[in-house]
Design a protein around this motif. Structure first.
Motif, short mmCIF file in Angstrom:
data_model
loop_
_atom_site.label_atom_id
_atom_site.label_comp_id
_atom_site.label_asym_id
_atom_site.label_seq_id
_atom_site.Cartn_x
_atom_site.Cartn_y
_atom_site.Cartn_z
N GLY A 27 0.62 -1.17 0.08
CA GLY A 27 -0.03 -0.06 0.21
C GLY A 27 0.75 1.29 -0.07
N VAL A 28 1.57 1.57 0.93
CA VAL A 28 2.05 2.96 1.28
C VAL A 28 3.60 2.98 2.03
CG1 VAL A 28 0.46 3.50 3.16
CG2 VAL A 28 1.75 5.21 1.87
N LEU A 29 4.45 3.56 1.81
CA LEU A 29 5.77 3.68 2.29
C LEU A 29 6.25 5.07 2.19
CD1 LEU A 29 7.59 0.61 0.87
CD2 LEU A 29 6.74 0.79 3.03
N THR A 30 6.92 5.53 3.48
CA THR A 30 7.20 6.86 3.32
C THR A 30 8.85 6.73 2.61
OG1 THR A 30 8.57 6.46 5.71
CG2 THR A 30 6.07 7.16 5.63
N THR A 31 9.31 8.03 2.33
CA THR A 31 10.45 8.33 1.81
C THR A 31 11.74 7.58 2.82
OG1 THR A 31 9.95 10.19 0.77
CG2 THR A 31 12.33 9.86 1.14
N TRP A 106 -5.56 5.21 0.81
CA TRP A 106 -4.62 5.93 1.78
C TRP A 106 -4.36 6.95 1.87
CZ3 TRP A 106 -3.83 1.82 4.63
CH2 TRP A 106 -3.87 0.57 4.08
N THR A 107 -4.96 7.92 1.23
CA THR A 107 -5.10 9.38 1.48
C THR A 107 -6.28 9.77 2.43
OG1 THR A 107 -6.22 9.81 -0.43
CG2 THR A 107 -3.85 9.84 -0.74
N SER A 113 -1.94 5.14 9.67
CA SER A 113 -0.77 5.23 10.73
C SER A 113 -0.47 3.56 11.10
CB SER A 113 -1.14 5.82 11.97
OG SER A 113 -2.30 5.57 12.81
N HIS A 114 -1.68 2.98 11.25
CA HIS A 114 -1.35 1.43 11.45
C HIS A 114 -0.61 0.68 10.44
CE1 HIS A 114 -2.62 -3.10 11.60
NE2 HIS A 114 -2.37 -2.79 12.88
N TYR A 189 0.42 -6.22 15.14
CA TYR A 189 1.24 -4.80 15.31
C TYR A 189 0.11 -4.34 16.42
CZ TYR A 189 3.01 -0.20 14.92
OH TYR A 189 3.30 0.99 15.02
N ASP A 190 0.53 -3.76 17.40
CA ASP A 190 -0.39 -3.13 18.37
C ASP A 190 -0.31 -1.63 18.42
OD1 ASP A 190 -2.23 -2.95 20.97
OD2 ASP A 190 0.07 -2.42 21.60
N THR A 191 -1.38 -0.91 18.41
CA THR A 191 -1.32 0.52 18.23
C THR A 191 -1.44 1.13 19.46
OG1 THR A 191 -3.71 0.77 17.88
CG2 THR A 191 -2.12 0.85 15.89
N GLY A 192 -2.02 0.16 20.74
CA GLY A 192 -2.42 0.33 22.00
C GLY A 192 -3.69 1.02 22.12
#
Length: 295
Positions: A27-31, A106-107, A113-114, A189-192
């Motif tokens: 899906g999405v990755l940051t620089t 995704w936008t 964030s997850h 993956y736990d976000t809390g």
């Protein structure tokens, strides 16, 4: 007639193809995620991303911060990039609006964030792979692939197992290899934000999966904080051990500057301290009879 997929093929490197495949699947990755995972230089990474963007292979957006300013570029697959990946995998071409739907997803999604957190875990492993000759991220599957029938079956498995559709919804599946140790694993993956009871409830699905396929691999719970990890392990201690699993706390690992490949994992039911991802190979078994025999 000029085929844009064929035209662009000669301009792609092996690293470009890896990146396009990741964006198509995850899906999405940051620089910064891309740079850490695949490049030795942030500047070179940015130049290559711009080149792929100009070829219309990838797209980008930049979320705004609530307190002003903006985040780094977030990269997505563009339509031509999706067609290149599908052609390389000998799959049916994606829908003509595939890239547009992904961009909208995704936008505007509240789960961005997850997803970035999950992808951070795996790109951290890929970055460790890139900079350490003895470690290798052999496989990285997204949540959707984990739910397809036959994903975790071996070629010689019975038809029933190859047709079995897992009921688990992990955030990802990976295979890590280091110093002759191979560790298949599932990531939670736990976000809390979820109640701990929700996390514990996921164990039943994994037990059923492992019983069905006749193999068991560690389930990694990558928890929001050390305090949350302690509370989670306290809850687990009161339950029977039903699957192989380990826990880690992101804030604890970040404080020590340790990526998830290193000794950040505590095996459930074991008070012997932290161990590396490679050493969790002791939790992978081929015939989990203890799981199969349980009602």
């Amino acid at each position: 007639m000029d085929d844009p997929v064929l035209r662009v093929q000669s301009q792609l490197t092996a690293r470009d193809r890896i990146l396009l495949g990741w964006l198509y699947d995850h899906g999405v990755l940051t620089t910064f995620q891309v740079a850490n995972a695949l490049f030795s230089s942030l500047d070179f990474c940015q130049r290559r991303l711009r080149a792929l963007y100009q070829l219309r292979l990838i797209a980008r957006f930049r979320p705004q911060r609530a307190d002003g300013g903006s985040y780094p570029y977030h990269w997505l697959i563009d339509q031509l990039g999706a067609e290149v990946v599908a052609a390389a995998r000998d799959e049916r071409p994606p829908r003509r609006d595939h890239a547009r739907l992904e961009r909208r997803r995704w936008t505007s999604t509240q789960t961005l964030s997850h997803r970035l957190g999950v992808n951070q875990f795996f790109t951290d492993l890929a970055g460790h792979d890139r900079t350490h000759p003895h470690g290798s991220l052999r496989k990285w599957l997204p949540e959707a692939a984990c739910q397809r029938a036959g994903t975790f079956a071996e070629p010689d498995d019975p038809v029933l197992i190859r047709a079995y559709q897992p009921r688990v919804r992990p955030d990802g599946y990976g295979v890590w290899e280091e110093d002759d140790k191979v560790v298949p694993f599932f990531l939670e993956y736990d976000t809390g934000a979820e109640q701990l009871g929700v996390l514990i409830g996921k164990l039943v699905g994994y037990r059923k999966l492992f019983a069905e396929i006749g193999r068991a691999w560690p389930v990694l719970f990558w928890l929001h904080s050390a305090a949350r990890e302690r509370n989670f392990r306290t809850r687990l201690a009161a339950l029977p051990s039903v699957i192989p699993m380990a826990t880690g706390a992101r804030d604890h690992a970040a404080l020590r500057g340790q990526p998830p490949a290193e000794a950040v994992w505590a095996i459930a039911g074991d008070g012997e301290g932290r161990t590396s991802l490679a050493k969790l190979s002791v939790l992978a078994v081929n015939t989990p009879e203890s799981l199969v025999s349980k009602p």
